[in-house]
Structure formats: C-alpha cells, structure tokens
Motif scaffolding. Structure first.
Motif, PDB file in Angstrom:
ATOM      1  N   TYR A   1      22.232  67.065  73.111  1.00  0.00           N
ATOM      2  CA  TYR A   1      22.619  65.665  73.290  1.00  0.00           C
ATOM      3  C   TYR A   1      24.028  65.416  72.721  1.00  0.00           C
ATOM      4  O   TYR A   1      24.235  65.572  71.502  1.00  0.00           O
ATOM      5  CB  TYR A   1      21.629  64.737  72.586  1.00  0.00           C
ATOM      6  N   PRO A   2      24.971  65.032  73.570  1.00  0.00           N
ATOM      7  CA  PRO A   2      26.275  64.592  73.058  1.00  0.00           C
ATOM      8  C   PRO A   2      26.160  63.149  72.574  1.00  0.00           C
ATOM      9  O   PRO A   2      25.843  62.239  73.347  1.00  0.00           O
ATOM     10  CB  PRO A   2      27.190  64.708  74.275  1.00  0.00           C
ATOM     11  N   VAL A   3      26.392  62.931  71.301  1.00  0.00           N
ATOM     12  CA  VAL A   3      26.313  61.596  70.709  1.00  0.00           C
ATOM     13  C   VAL A   3      27.743  61.069  70.543  1.00  0.00           C
ATOM     14  O   VAL A   3      28.587  61.715  69.912  1.00  0.00           O
ATOM     15  CB  VAL A   3      25.590  61.617  69.357  1.00  0.00           C
ATOM     16  N   ASN A   4      27.998  59.900  71.105  1.00  0.00           N
ATOM     17  CA  ASN A   4      29.342  59.321  71.084  1.00  0.00           C
ATOM     18  C   ASN A   4      29.334  57.981  70.341  1.00  0.00           C
ATOM     19  O   ASN A   4      28.423  57.172  70.516  1.00  0.00           O
ATOM     20  CB  ASN A   4      29.856  59.122  72.505  1.00  0.00           C
ATOM     21  N   LEU A   5      30.366  57.782  69.522  1.00  0.00           N
ATOM     22  CA  LEU A   5      30.560  56.496  68.848  1.00  0.00           C
ATOM     23  C   LEU A   5      32.005  56.049  69.041  1.00  0.00           C
ATOM     24  O   LEU A   5      32.942  56.779  68.705  1.00  0.00           O
ATOM     25  CB  LEU A   5      30.251  56.592  67.357  1.00  0.00           C
ATOM     26  N   VAL A   6      32.167  54.842  69.564  1.00  0.00           N
ATOM     27  CA  VAL A   6      33.478  54.204  69.642  1.00  0.00           C
ATOM     28  C   VAL A   6      33.524  53.110  68.581  1.00  0.00           C
ATOM     29  O   VAL A   6      32.725  52.166  68.623  1.00  0.00           O
ATOM     30  CB  VAL A   6      33.747  53.617  71.042  1.00  0.00           C
ATOM     31  N   THR A   7      34.414  53.263  67.611  1.00  0.00           N
ATOM     32  CA  THR A   7      34.593  52.281  66.539  1.00  0.00           C
ATOM     33  C   THR A   7      35.887  51.524  66.801  1.00  0.00           C
ATOM     34  O   THR A   7      36.950  52.138  66.920  1.00  0.00           O
ATOM     35  CB  THR A   7      34.658  52.953  65.168  1.00  0.00           C
ATOM     36  N   THR A   8      35.797  50.213  66.891  1.00  0.00           N
ATOM     37  CA  THR A   8      36.975  49.374  67.137  1.00  0.00           C
ATOM     38  C   THR A   8      37.224  48.493  65.918  1.00  0.00           C
ATOM     39  O   THR A   8      36.345  47.748  65.487  1.00  0.00           O
ATOM     40  CB  THR A   8      36.787  48.494  68.382  1.00  0.00           C
ATOM     41  N   VAL A   9      38.426  48.607  65.366  1.00  0.00           N
ATOM     42  CA  VAL A   9      38.835  47.822  64.200  1.00  0.00           C
ATOM     43  C   VAL A   9      39.811  46.746  64.671  1.00  0.00           C
ATOM     44  O   VAL A   9      40.792  47.045  65.364  1.00  0.00           O
ATOM     45  CB  VAL A   9      39.493  48.706  63.130  1.00  0.00           C
ATOM     46  N   TYR A  10      39.534  45.507  64.305  1.00  0.00           N
ATOM     47  CA  TYR A  10      40.355  44.373  64.726  1.00  0.00           C
ATOM     48  C   TYR A  10      41.116  43.789  63.546  1.00  0.00           C
ATOM     49  O   TYR A  10      40.712  43.935  62.384  1.00  0.00           O
ATOM     50  CB  TYR A  10      39.479  43.258  65.317  1.00  0.00           C
ATOM     51  N   ASN A  11      42.217  43.135  63.846  1.00  0.00           N
ATOM     52  CA  ASN A  11      42.876  42.238  62.910  1.00  0.00           C
ATOM     53  C   ASN A  11      42.600  40.807  63.333  1.00  0.00           C
ATOM     54  O   ASN A  11      42.606  40.496  64.531  1.00  0.00           O
ATOM     55  CB  ASN A  11      44.397  42.442  62.907  1.00  0.00           C
ATOM     56  N   TYR A  12      42.357  39.934  62.352  1.00  0.00           N
ATOM     57  CA  TYR A  12      42.430  38.511  62.653  1.00  0.00           C
ATOM     58  C   TYR A  12      43.901  38.155  62.866  1.00  0.00           C
ATOM     59  O   TYR A  12      44.788  38.653  62.159  1.00  0.00           O
ATOM     60  CB  TYR A  12      41.859  37.674  61.512  1.00  0.00           C
ATOM     61  N   VAL A  13      44.179  37.290  63.827  1.00  0.00           N
ATOM     62  CA  VAL A  13      45.551  36.863  64.096  1.00  0.00           C
ATOM     63  C   VAL A  13      45.591  35.344  64.236  1.00  0.00           C
ATOM     64  O   VAL A  13      44.658  34.725  64.753  1.00  0.00           O
ATOM     65  CB  VAL A  13      46.136  37.520  65.368  1.00  0.00           C
ATOM     66  N   LEU A  14      46.669  34.766  63.729  1.00  0.00           N
ATOM     67  CA  LEU A  14      46.911  33.337  63.899  1.00  0.00           C
ATOM     68  C   LEU A  14      47.620  33.143  65.230  1.00  0.00           C
ATOM     69  O   LEU A  14      48.717  33.669  65.452  1.00  0.00           O
ATOM     70  CB  LEU A  14      47.772  32.814  62.754  1.00  0.00           C
ATOM     71  N   THR A  15      46.988  32.405  66.156  1.00  0.00           N
ATOM     72  CA  THR A  15      47.550  32.241  67.502  1.00  0.00           C
ATOM     73  C   THR A  15      48.171  30.869  67.731  1.00  0.00           C
ATOM     74  O   THR A  15      49.010  30.725  68.624  1.00  0.00           O
ATOM     75  CB  THR A  15      46.470  32.484  68.560  1.00  0.00           C
ATOM     76  N   GLU A  16      47.765  29.858  66.947  1.00  0.00           N
ATOM     77  CA  GLU A  16      48.310  28.517  67.144  1.00  0.00           C
ATOM     78  C   GLU A  16      48.167  27.702  65.869  1.00  0.00           C
ATOM     79  O   GLU A  16      47.188  27.845  65.138  1.00  0.00           O
ATOM     80  CB  GLU A  16      47.598  27.798  68.296  1.00  0.00           C
ATOM     81  N   VAL A  17      49.163  26.853  65.602  1.00  0.00           N
ATOM     82  CA  VAL A  17      49.100  25.874  64.516  1.00  0.00           C
ATOM     83  C   VAL A  17      49.541  24.531  65.077  1.00  0.00           C
ATOM     84  O   VAL A  17      50.551  24.453  65.787  1.00  0.00           O
ATOM     85  CB  VAL A  17      50.010  26.258  63.334  1.00  0.00           C
ATOM     86  N   CYS A  18      48.788  23.491  64.767  1.00  0.00           N
ATOM     87  CA  CYS A  18      49.136  22.141  65.205  1.00  0.00           C
ATOM     88  C   CYS A  18      49.143  21.195  64.004  1.00  0.00           C
ATOM     89  O   CYS A  18      48.320  21.325  63.086  1.00  0.00           O
ATOM     90  CB  CYS A  18      48.149  21.610  66.240  1.00  0.00           C
ATOM     91  N   VAL A  19      50.072  20.242  64.027  1.00  0.00           N
ATOM     92  CA  VAL A  19      50.104  19.136  63.079  1.00  0.00           C
ATOM     93  C   VAL A  19      49.842  17.864  63.871  1.00  0.00           C
ATOM     94  O   VAL A  19      50.574  17.555  64.825  1.00  0.00           O
ATOM     95  CB  VAL A  19      51.461  19.045  62.352  1.00  0.00           C
ATOM     96  N   SER A  20      48.791  17.135  63.526  1.00  0.00           N
ATOM     97  CA  SER A  20      48.439  15.894  64.228  1.00  0.00           C
ATOM     98  C   SER A  20      49.109  14.676  63.619  1.00  0.00           C
ATOM     99  O   SER A  20      49.502  13.742  64.328  1.00  0.00           O
ATOM    100  CB  SER A  20      46.913  15.704  64.238  1.00  0.00           C
TER     101      SER A  20
END
Length: 397
Positions: free
Chosen positions: A229-248
């Motif tokens: 049995y070929p056992v496969n693992l894909v591990t994905t590491v993410y960064n949190y990113v700031l995509t927008e800032v609003c001042v109301s």
C-alpha cells in the motif's frame, strides 16, 4: 499626502525573522558591485536546500546621498531601519550585524568616506518543499531633502525578492507510522509530523492506498489486508493574510492643531477634514504595513492587500496625517487573527471600522511511504514418531 522616496540601491535580497539567533555576520568591503552608488553583495543570492543547514552573509553599502528615482530629487540619507520580512521559507531566519546600536538602524557617517557598510546574517534549516519564495522586506527611511529644506521621517518602503529552495536528499519528513510491515490483518497507526498551528493553519490530506482517506493530523487506526500500500500525505501550511482594512468613522482627536484648527469637517468654513491612514504593528512593535493616505475624509478602505501575518499578536492604529504637527492617533486596536473572515474594531469615542483576514499557502509537503502486509501463513502440524508433540510455525507472522 505622504511622500515616498524609494531607495532602490538597498537590500533586494533579505530573508528571515528579526532577532533570530544568527550571530557573527562578516562585512565584505571588497565587493565591487557595492561602489559607488550602493548595493548588496552577493548580488545573486545563493539558493537554499530543503533540510540542509543554511548560513550566508549579505553586505550592503549606503552612500550618504542618493537620487530618488520617483522625483529626481537629491536626498541625504539619514538612516535606514529594517523592521520586518514576510513570506520566508519556514525555519529560515536572519539577524542584523554591525548595527551601531544593535537595533537594525543603520546611519551613514557624516565624514569621508561618505558611505557605510552593514551586514545581515542568514541562517537556519528550511523545512519546506522545493519552491521559489516571494520575500517582502519592510524598512523605514529618514531622509533630508536639501532643495526644500525638509526632513521626512519613517518613510515606509518595501522590496520583493525571490529565494530558491532546492530539493533535499529525500526521505519522509511529513508523517510516521507503526508498524511498517506485518501479516494480515495489520493495524497501523499514523501521525503527521508537521504542525504550525495556531499561527499558521495546517491542513492534512491522507490517502492510505486502501480506499480510505482522512483530513486529521492523527487519523484513526487503519486496518490493512495482504498487499502493498502506497500511503500518501499532502500537508498544506497556510499564512493568515490581511486582505482589507476599512475605517467607517473617526473620533475628533484629529482636530485642534495647526492643520485642522476646528472640528468642522464638511462645512465651508475655516478648517479641514482629516487625512486618514492606518499602520499595522506586529508582536515586536514593528510597523509591517502602512497604508496610503486618504485626504480629507473620515472613512475609507484599503483593499487588495496581501500582508502576511506570521508574527502575532498584531495591533492596528488609525492616524490623521499632519505635515507640520505630529500625526494624530485616532485609536489603536488589537486584531483577532485566529480565523478567516471579516472582523470589526471600535472604540467608545467614535473610531470604528473592520478588517478582513484570508489565507495564503506558505508551503506544501507531498510525501509517500509504503506499507507491506504479508498473507497469514498456514499453520503446520508436525508429529514425531507418533508422539503428541505439535509444532506451530510463526502463528502471528
């Protein structure tokens, strides 16, 4: 409006995390590429190798005067402060070398030679899949403009550079399992080895080769019949990113100074509206992002951002820019960076807004290993000379 003096001679290839343990940077004052306009050495950064220790010094040269390519004005360089780097391969670090005050602030001398050398030590063992990494370097520059007699402080600048990480010697760094071989039916326990949560969300995609899959770091015990049995693992590491800032809306801390003497934004009398911008600070109080200024407004948004949030906790400050007096702080807010989506911030005195957190892939690891399961052998019954002795060969295989 903020003025930006882009110092193109400075540090195109800087990587790592501020104040990491990378001591002993050696300045190379013989690099011809550094003279006379300034630059870095080596000008082509050596590649790193996944899983292999990396150690490299970068020398940079600062002339006392530079020509701003955007305006064409000659400016005196007062100092440069390195404040942060984003988008780095995991586990690669850097530290400033030979800074006079050991705080990553470099100042050209006022006497000949009209230049200054600095050094950055890069070290660590990158634990990433082979890839090309887009690195964003943030720094602040203080300059004096003789033609207008003005000093401009803390001018935010950034550079983008690439670092190539080459493949290592192989092996499985993504997961472990036990046992690795045996007889049917074989129960096997698995565990993913990489986990950078909570600051960097980590996802798992298992394929056990027997028709079963899982998205857990520690999946339930898997049972295998005879086979390979070929056992496969894909591990994905993410960064949190700031995509927008609003001042109301903003409070009235912006008025009462020489630029806006009274709080009468929007009325046709003496006075003015604030010129708002935001600045993001990381856990070390480094300003990792400063927005453009929106002139004459009490609200606005900055979108299309991709600010990597890999050094929490973060705070966001809302400012009113004042060319003469000190910029007015209209509120500082702690950001929640534990999930994606839109979040609100507010203060009781009237500064209100929201920001949006997304995810971006930092690294992907794709590893495969093999489980071998043998058929259960037959149990031989052996007697000697009519006796009742029974021998069983390897009943548990």
């Amino acid at each position: 409006m903020k003025k930006s003096f882009i110092l193109l001679f400075f540090l195109s290839f800087m990587l790592g995390n501020l104040w990491a343990q990378c001591p002993g940077c050696a300045v190379d004052t013989t690099c011809a590429v550094l003279l006379p306009a300034g630059g870095i050495c080596p000008d082509v950064f050596p590649p790193a190798t996944s899983g292999v220790a990396y150690d490299e010094d970068v020398t940079f040269y600062m002339p006392i005067q530079v020509t701003d390519p955007g305006s064409g004005l000659l400016v005196d360089l007062l100092n440069i402060e390195i404040i942060g780097v984003q988008g780095l391969p995991l586990n690669l670090q850097w530290e400033c070398g030979n800074s006079p005050t050991n705080d990553c602030i470099f100042t050209p001398p006022s006497n000949p030679p009209a230049s200054s050398f600095g050094c950055i030590k890069f070290c660590g063992t990158p634990i990433v899949a082979p890839d090309t990494f887009n690195v964003i370097v943030n720094f602040l520059a203080d300059v004096f403009v003789p033609s207008i007699g003005a000093t401009l402080n803390d001018q935010p600048q950034f550079y983008e550079a690439e670092l190539v990480v080459l493949p290592g010697m192989g092996g499985n760094n993504s997961f472990t399992f036990t046992p690795t071989i045996g007889c049917e039916d074989l129960d096997v326990d698995f565990e993913a080895s990489l986990d950078f949560a909570p600051n960097q969300p980590t996802e798992y995609a298992w394929d056990f080769g027997n028709g079963n899959t899982s998205t857990l770091k520690n999946p339930p015990t898997e049972t295998f019949s005879a086979g390979t049995y070929p056992v496969n693992l894909v591990t994905t590491v993410y960064n949190y990113v700031l995509t927008e800032v609003c001042v109301s809306s903003v409070n009235e801390a912006w008025c009462g100074d020489v630029e806006e003497p009274v709080c009468n934004c929007g009325t046709p009398v003496v006075g003015a509206c604030p010129d708002i911008y935001v600045t993001l600070y990381d856990a070390n109080s480094n300003a990792v992002f400063s927005s453009a200024v929106i002139d004459g407004a009490t609200n606005g948004c900055w979108n299309g951002l991709n600010v990597i949030l890999d050094n929490p906790p973060y705070t966001l400050s809302v400012f009113d820019e004042d060319p003469v007096s000190q910029d007015d702080n209209l509120g500082t807010f702690a950001l929640s960076i534990s999930s994606t989506g839109s979040m609100n911030y507010s203060s009781a005195d009237g500064t209100i807004g929201n920001y949006t957190i997304g995810q971006a892939v930092n690294s992907t690891f794709n590893d495969t290993d093999t489980i071998i399961v043998n058929p259960l052998p037959a149990v031989p019954l052996i007697s000697f000379d009519g006796s009742s002795i029974i021998s069983v060969d390897n009943p548990d295989a």
